[in-house]
Design a protein around this motif. Structure first.
Motif: not given
Ligand SMILES: NC(=O)c1ccc[n+]([C@@H]2O[C@H](COP(=O)([O-])OP(=O)(O)OC[C@H]3O[C@@H](n4cnc5c(N)ncnc54)[C@H](OP(=O)(O)O)[C@@H]3O)[C@@H](O)[C@H]2O)c1
Length: 317
Positions: A93-105
């Motif tokens: 889940q922490a890795q998914v949050r990282n991917m979502a943050d990066a995709a948004r940025a």
């Protein structure tokens, strides 16, 4: 390259992402180019992707800055986590949050998130038909993914949730192939009674994901379930018997006996098969063969996959 849409593929050296990389590279006039993401560009698998023509970029799901760089300039991202590397839903889940943050940025316009059901919607923790694992999960490698689906939506990232299925390739790589019983006869064993297993050739997942990207915005905001076939243990045993030229039986073991097999993850998989068995109609209905074939016209049925791969399946005694 000009005018082509770039797809950044997490897990590019793995089964799901690798299938997508190969599907994009196999269709040079399809309007897409591909960036293969790996932690180690010097690995043999990463070098093989570069050889095929993929741009290979290093990033780590634990490192959001590396993901932001790797997603920059991408129209699309294929997002997958590998539970089996660490057995921790919290880490996934922490890795998914990282991917979502990066995709948004990075302003990514379409993410395909490779997810599975949160089985606790069917089997709440109070339901003692199967043990609770790790204090809060029933099927940890499913529940952790399903529970975090909302993060993409919360961040406003245009996303398709892709519900994947059991890989037929587990018969080759995961020790699930026919084994000899004490009577010397070959059997496959699943704790699924007479219910159906929704499965797919792992490479067909990436090919279906490519179909989703090609469809443009059609699947954004939707959940798409994919499978190559829905087959019972008896169906699979009959197919093995035909292809191997010797009788293979099906043993419908009890989920508790599967959990007790003792290999790492046996309890998680025992609960998973019990979930497939007890909620089979919902699980199968969520994975339309028709939609999957529309996305990937070369989709393989179980029989087709087995005919093509039987020689690679170890027959353990
Ligand atoms: N087996 C099944 O039947 C089945 C069915 C449905 C869903 N799944 C799910 O599929 C997922 C695994 O996908 P897969 O089978 O495609 O994986 P895989 O073939 O085992 O390969 C794992 C991939 O993940 C990448 N990876 C792992 N940790 C990473 C990190 N920290 N940063 C960047 N990349 C990382 C690896 O890249 P590098 O090593 O190159 O860095 C590699 O490409 C699991 O979560 C599982 O629950 C499995």
């Amino acid at each position: 390259m000009a005018g082509k849409k770039l797809i950044a593929v997490v897990g590019a050296t793995g089964a799901q992402g690798g299938g997508l990389v190969r599907a994009i590279l196999a269709d040079p006039s399809g309007g897409f180019t591909v960036r293969a993401i790996t932690r180690k560009a010097s690995s043999d698998k990463a070098k093989a992707l570069a050889q095929l023509g993929a741009e290979v970029v290093e990033a780590d799901l634990e490192d959001v800055a590396s993901l932001k760089k790797a997603f920059t300039g991408a129209y699309g991202v294929y997002a997958v986590t590998n539970f089996w590397e660490h057995f921790s839903p919290e880490k996934e889940q922490a890795q998914v949050r990282n991917m979502a943050d990066a995709a948004r940025a990075a302003g990514v316009q379409h993410v395909i998130w490779s997810t599975l059901e949160d089985t606790r919607r069917w089997v709440p923790l109070t339901d003692d038909r199967m043990p609770t694992l790790g204090g809060k999960w029933k099927v940890p490698h499913f529940d952790g993914k399903g529970e975090i689906d909302h993060v993409w939506r919360d961040l406003g990232v245009p996303t398709t949730n892709l519900l994947t299925s059991f890989y037929w390739d587990n018969f080759i790589y995961f020790g699930m192939g026919p084994k000899k019983g004490p009577d010397g006869k070959l059997n496959i064993a699943f704790p699924m009674g007479d219910r159906k297993l929704s499965g797919i050739a792992a490479g067909d997942i990436g090919a279906a994901a490519y179909g989703i990207f090609k469809a443009g915005p059609e699947y954004i905001g939707k959940t798409v379930g994919i499978a190559g076939d829905h087959v019972s243990g008896a169906d699979m045993a009959a197919a093995f018997s035909r292809e191997l030229g010797q009788k293979v039986g099906y043993v419908a073991m009890e989920p508790a006996a599967y959990r007790a097999l003792g290999f790492p993850g046996a309890d998680d998989l025992g609960n998973m098969f019990q979930f497939y068995r007890d909620f089979n109609d919902d699980f199968v209905a969520a994975r339309s063969l028709e939609t999957t074939r529309k996305l990937n016209p070369k989709l393989q049925s179980f029989d087709q996959w087995l005919a093509a791969n039987k020689k690679a399946i170890p027959l353990e005694s």
